[in-house]
Design an enzyme around this catalytic site. Structure first.
Site, short mmCIF file in Angstrom:
data_model
loop_
_atom_site.label_atom_id
_atom_site.label_comp_id
_atom_site.label_asym_id
_atom_site.label_seq_id
_atom_site.Cartn_x
_atom_site.Cartn_y
_atom_site.Cartn_z
CG ASP A 109 -2.26 0.75 0.97
OD1 ASP A 109 -2.19 1.97 0.72
OD2 ASP A 109 -3.33 0.13 1.03
N GLY A 112 4.57 1.51 -1.88
CA GLY A 112 4.83 2.08 -3.20
C GLY A 112 3.54 2.61 -3.79
CG ASP A 113 1.85 5.32 -7.37
OD1 ASP A 113 0.77 4.72 -7.53
OD2 ASP A 113 2.09 6.44 -7.86
CG PHE A 114 -2.06 0.66 -6.65
CD1 PHE A 114 -2.57 1.71 -7.38
CD2 PHE A 114 -2.78 0.21 -5.54
CE1 PHE A 114 -3.74 2.34 -7.02
CE2 PHE A 114 -3.97 0.83 -5.16
CZ PHE A 114 -4.45 1.90 -5.91
CG HIS A 126 -14.93 0.45 -4.91
ND1 HIS A 126 -15.94 0.65 -4.00
CD2 HIS A 126 -13.78 0.67 -4.23
CE1 HIS A 126 -15.44 0.98 -2.83
NE2 HIS A 126 -14.14 1.00 -2.94
C1 SAM Z 1 -10.83 1.33 -0.27
S1 SAM Z 1 -9.28 1.00 0.45
C2 SAM Z 1 -9.24 -0.78 0.37
C3 SAM Z 1 -8.36 -1.39 1.43
C4 SAM Z 1 -8.33 -2.92 1.49
N1 SAM Z 1 -7.87 -3.50 0.27
C5 SAM Z 1 -9.68 -3.48 1.89
O1 SAM Z 1 -10.40 -4.00 1.05
O2 SAM Z 1 -10.03 -3.37 3.06
C6 SAM Z 1 -8.17 1.47 -0.86
C7 SAM Z 1 -6.71 1.32 -0.51
O3 SAM Z 1 -5.93 1.68 -1.68
C8 SAM Z 1 -4.77 2.33 -1.21
N2 SAM Z 1 -4.18 3.12 -2.30
C9 SAM Z 1 -4.72 4.24 -2.87
N3 SAM Z 1 -3.90 4.71 -3.83
C10 SAM Z 1 -2.81 3.88 -3.86
C11 SAM Z 1 -1.63 3.83 -4.66
N4 SAM Z 1 -1.42 4.76 -5.61
N5 SAM Z 1 -0.74 2.85 -4.43
C12 SAM Z 1 -0.96 1.91 -3.46
N6 SAM Z 1 -2.07 1.89 -2.68
C13 SAM Z 1 -3.00 2.87 -2.88
C14 SAM Z 1 -5.29 3.18 -0.08
O4 SAM Z 1 -4.24 3.64 0.75
C15 SAM Z 1 -6.24 2.22 0.62
O5 SAM Z 1 -5.62 1.45 1.62
#
Ligand code: SAM
Length: 336
Positions: A201, A227-229, A246
């Site tokens: 994350d 990192g950044d996905f 979503h």
């Molecule tokens: C709606 S939450 C879902 C968390 C978890 N997967 C769950 O279902 O409980 C979205 C997650 O995406 C992460 N996220 C958002 N942008 C991101 C990025 N560019 N790189 C990595 N993670 C990211 C957020 O920090 C957050 O933890």
């Protein structure tokens, strides 16, 4: 008492329009810890007000307004939380208290700009905060933690039971992309001693995973990576992405799928966990959560056909969609 059908339409509409007050009343109950203070049994309003630091008169009126909705039973000044009211208590197995805090402290104000969204298609949160939601929240460590606790509420409460009887597709190393504080991968790997995991994350999010993995005895089997996905993800055999698609428009989802393609070998498996919108007008939680996405993100809830099209465009083949007893499904795919 008139039944719902007998309530005149103007009054029904007034009740709907009062949704903003209801949200705030529920927030007050959650924030003050009213449900938590009632966890050990009924209390007088005065006792409850003293325990939560509230004004007894105001708190009593808020509780009286929520009792007919099934949150409390009140009898002669004694208040008892119903099972519904108990979901706003901290530590309750189905607690959504953190959802109440998160939504009201980060989503409520932006929703005042929903008209802007309707006119322009731009999400209200970006308009309100001046930058995309995840960029804005990264500046507030306490809200980042609340966001992860909120997602843990969703995993432990709304998704309770969805993992029963489900096994991930094969693959020794499982990477949960956007895995927040690790609550999800803990559920997925708890009964899979032969597999290792990665929770991935943003850098400001993953530190909270250390505690959660330790609590579940998984610290030695699950690595924490940040990192950044949109740029790069770790190499793995099986990927899980829960409640990620979503949040994002198709173009952004395709960038995430490209990052997985760059890291993984053909044949790698992907499990997308989302609430799939069913056809028709029947109620489904995904339909109201879609409004949340419209107001705060570039994303949307999608139908089965939309998920298939997205995965196909991203270089994956849809294998199957496994519905569960909860609003969520496992959408399994393979990298071509
Ligand atoms: C709606 S939450 C879902 C968390 C978890 N997967 C769950 O279902 O409980 C979205 C997650 O995406 C992460 N996220 C958002 N942008 C991101 C990025 N560019 N790189 C990595 N993670 C990211 C957020 O920090 C957050 O933890």
């Amino acid at each position: 008492m008139p039944t719902t059908e007998e309530v005149p339409e103007p009054l029904q509409m007034l009740q709907l329009l009062g949704g903003f007050q209801l949200s705030q009343a529920l927030y007050v109950v959650a924030k003050l810890g009213v449900g938590t203070a009632l966890a050990d049994g009924p209390r007088t309003i005065e006792d409850l007000a003293a325990a939560t630091g509230a004004d007894a008169g105001a708190l009593g009126r808020i509780i009286r307004s929520l009792a007919p909705l099934g949150l409390f039973r009140t009898d002669g000044g004694i208040v008892e939380a119903t099972p519904l009211g108990a979901t706003l208590a901290e530590g309750h197995p189905g607690s959504v208290r953190d959802v109440a805090l998160f939504w009201m402290e980060t989503h409520y104000a932006p929703f005042g700009e929903l008209l802007h969204t309707a006119m322009t298609g731009e999400n209200a949160a970006t308009q309100h905060y001046g930058k995309p939601f995840f960029d804005w929240i990264s500046g507030f460590p306490e809200l980042v933690e609340l966001q992860s606790r909120t997602m843990a509420n969703v995993t432990n409460g709304l998704r309770a039971g969805m993992f029963d009887g489900y096994s991930l597709p094969e693959g020794r190393l499982v990477a949960d992309i956007g895995g927040a504080d690790g609550s999800m991968i803990c559920q997925l790997l708890a009964h899979e001693p032969g597999r290792r995991g990665i929770v991935f994350d943003r850098p400001e999010v993953v530190p909270s995973a250390r505690k959660v993995l330790a609590e579940h005895g998984l610290a030695d089997r699950v690595d924490i990576r940040s990192g950044d996905f949109f740029e790069a993800v770790p190499e793995a055999d099986t990927y899980t992405m829960s409640y990620i698609f979503h949040d994002w428009d198709d173009e952004s989802c395709l960038r995430i799928l490209r990052a997985i393609r760059d890291a993984a070998a053909p044949g790698a498996r992907l499990v997308v966990i989302e609430a799939v919108i069913p056809p028709g007008d029947a109620p489904h939680p995904a339909k109201s959560i879609d409004l949340t996405m419209l107001g705060t993100m570039t994303g949307r809830e999608r139908t089965a056909g939309e998920y298939e099209a997205l995965l196909t465009a991203g270089g994956f083949s849809l294998d199957r969609i496994v519905p569960t007893a909860t609003p969520f499904s496992f959408i399994e795919a393979t990298l071509r």
